[in-house]
Write a protein that holds these residues in place. Structure first.
Motif, PDB file in Angstrom:
ATOM      1  N   LYS A 479      49.349  49.537  44.274  1.00  0.00           N
ATOM      2  CA  LYS A 479      48.966  49.675  45.671  1.00  0.00           C
ATOM      3  C   LYS A 479      49.208  51.106  46.153  1.00  0.00           C
ATOM      4  O   LYS A 479      48.741  51.497  47.219  1.00  0.00           O
ATOM      5  CB  LYS A 479      49.707  48.685  46.566  1.00  0.00           C
ATOM      6  CG  LYS A 479      51.174  48.942  46.797  1.00  0.00           C
ATOM      7  CD  LYS A 479      51.692  47.958  47.834  1.00  0.00           C
ATOM      8  CE  LYS A 479      53.176  48.194  48.113  1.00  0.00           C
ATOM      9  NZ  LYS A 479      53.670  47.252  49.141  1.00  0.00           N
ATOM     10  N   GLN A 489      51.331  46.172  43.864  1.00  0.00           N
ATOM     11  CA  GLN A 489      51.006  45.086  44.782  1.00  0.00           C
ATOM     12  C   GLN A 489      51.461  43.765  44.173  1.00  0.00           C
ATOM     13  O   GLN A 489      51.488  43.600  42.954  1.00  0.00           O
ATOM     14  CB  GLN A 489      49.513  45.080  45.112  1.00  0.00           C
ATOM     15  CG  GLN A 489      48.573  44.826  43.941  1.00  0.00           C
ATOM     16  CD  GLN A 489      48.424  43.366  43.580  1.00  0.00           C
ATOM     17  OE1 GLN A 489      48.493  42.497  44.446  1.00  0.00           O
ATOM     18  NE2 GLN A 489      48.202  43.091  42.306  1.00  0.00           N
ATOM     19  N   ASN A 572      44.350  51.411  42.491  1.00  0.00           N
ATOM     20  CA  ASN A 572      44.473  50.968  43.882  1.00  0.00           C
ATOM     21  C   ASN A 572      43.293  50.148  44.388  1.00  0.00           C
ATOM     22  O   ASN A 572      43.467  49.158  45.099  1.00  0.00           O
ATOM     23  CB  ASN A 572      44.611  52.191  44.797  1.00  0.00           C
ATOM     24  CG  ASN A 572      45.991  52.782  44.787  1.00  0.00           C
ATOM     25  OD1 ASN A 572      46.747  52.559  43.854  1.00  0.00           O
ATOM     26  ND2 ASN A 572      46.327  53.540  45.801  1.00  0.00           N
ATOM     27  N   GLU A 576      44.081  46.613  46.247  1.00  0.00           N
ATOM     28  CA  GLU A 576      44.472  47.163  47.554  1.00  0.00           C
ATOM     29  C   GLU A 576      43.398  48.140  48.014  1.00  0.00           C
ATOM     30  O   GLU A 576      43.672  49.321  48.243  1.00  0.00           O
ATOM     31  CB  GLU A 576      45.821  47.879  47.451  1.00  0.00           C
ATOM     32  CG  GLU A 576      47.007  46.962  47.284  1.00  0.00           C
ATOM     33  CD  GLU A 576      47.420  46.279  48.585  1.00  0.00           C
ATOM     34  OE1 GLU A 576      47.175  46.862  49.659  1.00  0.00           O
ATOM     35  OE2 GLU A 576      47.989  45.177  48.522  1.00  0.00           O
ATOM     36  N   LYS A 588      41.205  40.873  47.636  1.00  0.00           N
ATOM     37  CA  LYS A 588      41.690  41.587  48.817  1.00  0.00           C
ATOM     38  C   LYS A 588      42.597  40.681  49.628  1.00  0.00           C
ATOM     39  O   LYS A 588      42.245  39.570  49.983  1.00  0.00           O
ATOM     40  CB  LYS A 588      40.499  42.035  49.682  1.00  0.00           C
ATOM     41  CG  LYS A 588      40.880  42.612  51.036  1.00  0.00           C
ATOM     42  CD  LYS A 588      41.700  43.872  50.912  1.00  0.00           C
ATOM     43  CE  LYS A 588      42.097  44.413  52.282  1.00  0.00           C
ATOM     44  NZ  LYS A 588      43.010  45.550  52.199  1.00  0.00           N
TER      45      LYS A 588
END
Length: 607
Positions: A479, A489, A572, A576, A588
């Motif tokens: 993340k 994440q 990422n 995220e 998501k």
């Protein structure tokens, strides 16, 4: 398989009635972010244009931002120092404008509930290096002057942090909550600088506002980065280049291009001295609001004091810095200077789609099982939003078994399938949110499969996540891959049963929890208890496999992945994403679960 939920049932019809009442009430009272008892006069004769084709919001919204105004309640600034005492001292001793500190304080006094974020030159450099892609970072550090970097940094601060930006020679006349004029759904605010009759109005750059990750600010950053890399060394060293490379020249052009791409006729809406124009979530304020020549006009939101041309302004400082730049780079060896600053023909190093170290050769198969936890195991008792997100996993992955567990089911699983120390640690955690965090790890070690928060939406089938590799035993996602150690994440994870790395981490986590007294646990933070240890654990695994966390991860595409042994960690944008609607995201998280179903402080009472 597990006991039914112990949570009181909530009939769907009753929830729909409540939701309808809330919506009707909000509409009736025209809810906005303006504080109560603060009248905002909106003249009915002022033109308002709403673009029906605007797909808004196409960017993530923080739960602490109201629907009235999606711009965070903070003021963003850049200056040569971030120390307030130094700003005051320089105003007193004559080394800076004598009114600078008074202008600075006006933002605090007018906005007592807002945070004023002040970056000095080093802060800007660290912020850019730690928050943006390699292309943007290289463009920023190619700029030879602080004034150019400060111009560029303001756009990046607005994009990454969101808020209200103002130059340091701007004083605040009215609170920032009035900038949206009481209009709901405003995400970008820009002011007219120079109204013109038969031309497009130019827009000012000394004050502006934006929500986080707005696509308009992304376009600004992209355009500036491209402009920098197409500029010659001589252009970058020219004091006047500030205007066109990073300043008002390129800023107004991006504003014009963005609005015209949305179908706005800027000529038909020009010459705006007063009033405002609304284009979707983009608010354009007339000259009277952010560039008022009459300091006594009550409509003026700010006052710009135009110190740029004085002895304390950027032009004088830029000229001095330019001379120093030439001296440092040795003007006599101009070919070396050109070689140092001029970009190569392809401008940037190509970002890597993957980084692989010591890959495992053993075949691994993650079970086709998806588990989620909520306060009920009955899908029909979820609200409509969570039902849709829960069902997205089934629709995208028909070959997987999807299991929804209540918090009571979660407790039963731990009692039935976990070791004594694991049970003790689980039930010693005082908050429900913390137990869910430990449960997901225990489940993956015992059963394997995919754990997904119930407020996450599946956007691509799970089979695509593995890049056709059959050796993935544990799958995670970054993340914040630009940090050291990188942030991981935790809303979506996948693992084979008894993965050695995950099992080791769970053992260490259980021991750590049991070593804490109830009083210490009650004061612990979620970050220090769960987030930071996982980040460090994954970071250490990468370092052990000869990965340079600063250098290597900076070269990894945000849609790429790292593979060390049998552990795959995606960039990422996969879990995220900056834009919730990006087609490259695998899943998501929408931060719905703990904001609407459970609260962070929800106590875990079962034993």
């Amino acid at each position: 398989m597990f006991p039914a939920s112990r949570v009181t049932k909530k009939p769907t019809q009753f929830l729909l009635i409540i939701a309808t009442f809330v919506v009707a009430t909000a509409t009736l009272f025209n809810y906005s972010s303006t504080p109560p008892n603060t009248p905002v006069e909106l003249r009915p004769d002022e033109p308002v244009i709403v673009l029906t084709e605007t797909s808004y919001p196409a960017y993530p919204l923080s739960p602490n931002i109201s629907q009235g105004c999606m711009i965070p309640n903070q003021v963003l600034r850049t200056w040569k120092t971030n120390n307030r005492l130094e700003i005051e001292a320089m105003s007193v001793n004559g080394s800076d404008h004598p009114e600078r500190f008074n202008w600075f304080k006006s933002w605090d006094s007018m906005n007592p509930q807002a945070t004023q974020v002040l970056f000095d030159d080093d802060d800007m450099d660290r912020f850019v290096r730690g928050s943006f892609s390699q292309q943007v970072v290289e463009a920023y550090f190619k700029l030879p002057r602080v004034v150019l970097r400060a111009d560029f940094a303001r756009y990046m601060m607005l994009y990454e942090l969101g808020g209200y930006y103002a130059d340091m020679d701007v004083s605040c006349r009215n609170p920032i909550y009035q900038w949206n004029l009481g209009l709901n759904g405003i995400a970008v605010i820009v002011g007219v600088e120079d109204p013109k009759k038969d031309e497009r109005d130019s827009v000012l750059q000394w004050a502006m506002a934006s929500a986080r990750h707005h696509p308009f600010m992304a376009k600004v950053i992209d355009r500036v980065a491209n402009k920098i890399n197409s500029a010659s060394v001589e252009e970058l060293l020219n004091v006047d280049a500030v205007l066109d490379i990073t300043g008002p020249g390129i800023w107004k052009q991006v504003v014009w291009d963005y609005l015209e791409s949305k179908g706005v006729d800027l000529l038909a809406n020009s010459n705006m001295w007063v009033g405002h124009q609304r284009f979707g979530d983009f608010l354009l304020l007339g000259k009277a609001y952010l560039n008022n020549d009459n300091s006594d006009n009550p409509e003026a939101l700010i006052r710009h004091h135009f110190t740029g041309f004085t002895e304390f302004g950027w032009r004088q400082q830029a000229a001095e810095y330019a001379d120093d730049t030439k001296r440092i780079f040795a003007e006599k060896s101009k070919p070396q200077l050109s070689q140092m600053v001029q970009p190569e023909p392809n401008q940037f190093r190509k970002l890597l789609p993957s980084i692989i170290r010591n890959p495992s050769k053993a075949t691994a198969e993650i079970p086709k099982l998806i588990v989620q936890v909520c306060n009920t195991s009955n899908v029909n008792e979820l609200d409509m939003v969570l039902q849709g997100r829960h069902q997205s996993w089934e629709a995208m992955n028909p070959e997987y078994t999807l299991v929804l567990m209540s918090d009571a089911d979660m407790d039963s699983f731990v009692k039935q399938e976990c070791a004594d120390l694991e049970k003790q640690a689980f039930f010693q955690l005082p908050l429900l949110m913390w137990r869910v965090e430990l449960f997901k790890l225990l489940w993956l070690v015992k059963r394997g499969g995919v754990y997904a928060e119930v407020d996450t939406q599946c956007q691509q089938p799970i089979r695509k996540w593995f890049n056709e590799l059959r050796t993935v035993g544990l799958q995670l996602g970054f993340k914040s891959q630009h940090h050291n150690p990188p942030g991981i994440q935790r809303s979506v994870m996948a693992s084979i049963p008894n993965h050695p790395m995950l099992a080791q981490y769970v053992t260490e986590k259980v021991q750590h929890i049991l070593s804490q007294s109830p009083e210490t646990l009650a004061k612990a933070s979620f970050y220090h208890l769960f987030e930071e240890p996982l980040n460090k654990f994954v970071g250490q695994l990468m370092v052990k496999n000869e990965l340079d966390l600063d250098k290597d991860l900076a070269q990894l595409s945000w849609t790429g992945f790292v593979m060390v042994e049998d552990v795959m960690v995606h960039g990422n944008e996969r879990f995220e994403p900056a834009n919730a609607n990006t087609p490259v995201a695998y899943a998501k998280r929408h931060a719905h679960l703990f904001n609407h179903v459970w609260r962070e402080e929800t106590a875990a009472t079962s034993q």
